[in-house]
Design a protein around this motif. Structure first.
Motif, PDB file in Angstrom:
ATOM      1  N   UNK A   1       0.769  -1.175  -0.070  1.00 44.64           N
ATOM      2  CA  UNK A   1       0.028  -0.045  -0.013  1.00 44.64           C
ATOM      3  C   UNK A   1       0.898   1.104  -0.033  1.00 44.64           C
ATOM      4  N   UNK A   2       0.631   2.141  -0.573  1.00 47.24           N
ATOM      5  CA  UNK A   2       1.370   3.263  -1.049  1.00 47.24           C
ATOM      6  C   UNK A   2       0.659   4.496  -0.127  1.00 47.24           C
ATOM      7  N   UNK A   3       1.588   4.994   0.760  1.00 48.62           N
ATOM      8  CA  UNK A   3       1.094   6.220   1.510  1.00 48.62           C
ATOM      9  C   UNK A   3       1.167   7.463   0.861  1.00 48.62           C
ATOM     10  N   UNK A   4      -0.295   8.218   0.788  1.00 47.48           N
ATOM     11  CA  UNK A   4      -0.115   9.483   0.012  1.00 47.48           C
ATOM     12  C   UNK A   4       0.013  10.389   1.165  1.00 47.48           C
ATOM     13  N   UNK A   5       1.112  11.405   0.612  1.00 51.16           N
ATOM     14  CA  UNK A   5       1.373  12.523   1.473  1.00 51.16           C
ATOM     15  C   UNK A   5       0.396  13.456   2.016  1.00 51.16           C
ATOM     16  N   UNK A   6       0.125  13.427   3.256  1.00 53.70           N
ATOM     17  CA  UNK A   6      -1.227  14.354   3.807  1.00 53.70           C
ATOM     18  C   UNK A   6      -2.154  13.451   4.103  1.00 53.70           C
ATOM     19  N   UNK A   7      -2.313  12.049   4.011  1.00 51.82           N
ATOM     20  CA  UNK A   7      -3.422  11.285   4.385  1.00 51.82           C
ATOM     21  C   UNK A   7      -3.295  10.913   5.832  1.00 51.82           C
ATOM     22  N   UNK A   8      -2.223  10.718   6.661  1.00 47.74           N
ATOM     23  CA  UNK A   8      -2.284  10.453   8.033  1.00 47.74           C
ATOM     24  C   UNK A   8      -3.132  11.023   8.878  1.00 47.74           C
ATOM     25  N   UNK A   9      -3.266  12.383   8.783  1.00 53.21           N
ATOM     26  CA  UNK A   9      -3.941  13.218   9.577  1.00 53.21           C
ATOM     27  C   UNK A   9      -5.511  12.645   9.278  1.00 53.21           C
ATOM     28  N   UNK A  10      -5.641  12.839   7.984  1.00 48.67           N
ATOM     29  CA  UNK A  10      -7.038  12.287   7.784  1.00 48.67           C
ATOM     30  C   UNK A  10      -7.803  10.984   8.094  1.00 48.67           C
ATOM     31  N   UNK A  11      -6.824  10.099   8.119  1.00 43.66           N
ATOM     32  CA  UNK A  11      -7.021   8.667   8.618  1.00 43.66           C
ATOM     33  C   UNK A  11      -7.201   8.684  10.184  1.00 43.66           C
ATOM     34  N   UNK A  12      -6.251   9.303  10.743  1.00 38.99           N
ATOM     35  CA  UNK A  12      -6.281   9.505  12.339  1.00 38.99           C
ATOM     36  C   UNK A  12      -7.680  10.179  12.697  1.00 38.99           C
ATOM     37  N   UNK A  13      -8.152  11.174  11.947  1.00 40.37           N
ATOM     38  CA  UNK A  13      -9.601  11.800  12.006  1.00 40.37           C
ATOM     39  C   UNK A  13     -10.624  10.812  11.916  1.00 40.37           C
ATOM     40  N   UNK A  14     -10.461  10.065  10.741  1.00 40.29           N
ATOM     41  CA  UNK A  14     -11.631   9.153  10.316  1.00 40.29           C
ATOM     42  C   UNK A  14     -11.601   7.883  11.450  1.00 40.29           C
ATOM     43  N   UNK A  15     -10.447   7.397  11.912  1.00 40.57           N
ATOM     44  CA  UNK A  15     -10.245   6.116  12.888  1.00 40.57           C
ATOM     45  C   UNK A  15     -11.015   7.057  14.212  1.00 40.57           C
ATOM     46  N   UNK A  16     -10.752   8.245  14.492  1.00 41.38           N
ATOM     47  CA  UNK A  16     -11.712   8.692  15.814  1.00 41.38           C
ATOM     48  C   UNK A  16     -12.938   8.591  15.337  1.00 41.38           C
ATOM     49  N   UNK A  17     -13.432   9.245  14.452  1.00 33.13           N
ATOM     50  CA  UNK A  17     -14.746   9.140  14.256  1.00 33.13           C
ATOM     51  C   UNK A  17     -15.380   7.824  14.528  1.00 33.13           C
ATOM     52  N   UNK A  18     -14.734   6.812  13.724  1.00 34.99           N
ATOM     53  CA  UNK A  18     -15.441   5.393  13.723  1.00 34.99           C
ATOM     54  C   UNK A  18     -15.617   4.879  15.170  1.00 34.99           C
ATOM     55  N   UNK A  19     -14.416   5.061  16.064  1.00 37.05           N
ATOM     56  CA  UNK A  19     -14.365   4.637  17.445  1.00 37.05           C
ATOM     57  C   UNK A  19     -15.339   5.528  18.190  1.00 37.05           C
ATOM     58  N   UNK A  20     -15.745   6.828  17.883  1.00 33.27           N
ATOM     59  CA  UNK A  20     -16.611   7.672  18.734  1.00 33.27           C
ATOM     60  C   UNK A  20     -17.911   7.305  18.529  1.00 33.27           C
ATOM     61  N   UNK A  21     -18.227   7.061  17.008  1.00 38.48           N
ATOM     62  CA  UNK A  21     -19.377   6.611  16.552  1.00 38.48           C
ATOM     63  C   UNK A  21     -19.889   5.155  17.195  1.00 38.48           C
ATOM     64  N   UNK A  22     -19.107   4.157  17.384  1.00 34.39           N
ATOM     65  CA  UNK A  22     -19.116   3.049  18.090  1.00 34.39           C
ATOM     66  C   UNK A  22     -19.566   3.461  19.506  1.00 34.39           C
TER      67      UNK A  22
END
Length: 152
Positions: A1-22
């Protein structure tokens, strides 16, 4: 998997959203009050403090004093927060978590722990431990800018 520059902050935010929703789905399934993220930030702000006022809370949350008062009134009505006389200012009141509020924080910690357990089941406990170390190092290097508060 290729890491796209600038994607990590978005993934952290998305992971937080998933955990918060759960977490909120779990709270709802338990039949608890309709707590929102602002309530959770309030619990964490008041945890271990006995000197916070509604003005302090408003400043921390980045909302008006009226909005903070509404949050406090909701939590007070549900028995999670209490207002007490200020020790030095007769006109002011300080906020504190009740025993129910502190118990709720412990329960929320357990629910957040389940989210971590789920993450560990996906990536493995060793990688989760490394992720924890890496995130802790990043937060510690923030120079104190990493307060647990909402970003509106």
């Amino acid at each position: 998997m290729i890491r796209r520059r600038g994607e990590i902050p978005l993934l952290i935010a998305m992971a937080y959203r998933v955990m918060t929703d759960e977490l909120h789905a779990g709270i709802e399934a338990e039949g608890r009050e309709p707590l929102r993220p602002a309530h959770g930030y309030t619990f964490r702000f008041l945890l271990g403090r006995d000197d916070a006022t509604t003005v302090d809370l408003a400043d921390h949350l980045g909302v008006t004093k009226q909005a903070a008062s509404k949050i406090v009134a909701e939590l007070e009505g549900w028995g999670y927060v209490e207002r007490r006389p200020h020790p030095t200012d007769g006109r002011a009141r300080v906020l504190g978590l009740t025993a129910k509020g502190r118990t709720y924080v412990e329960h929320a910690d357990e629910l957040w722990g389940r989210a971590e357990d789920r993450w560990a089941s996906i990536i493995g406990p060793d990688r989760l431990d490394r992720l924890h170390e890496d995130l802790r190092a990043f937060v510690d290097a923030s120079g104190g800018r990493a307060a647990l508060r909402p970003v509106w």
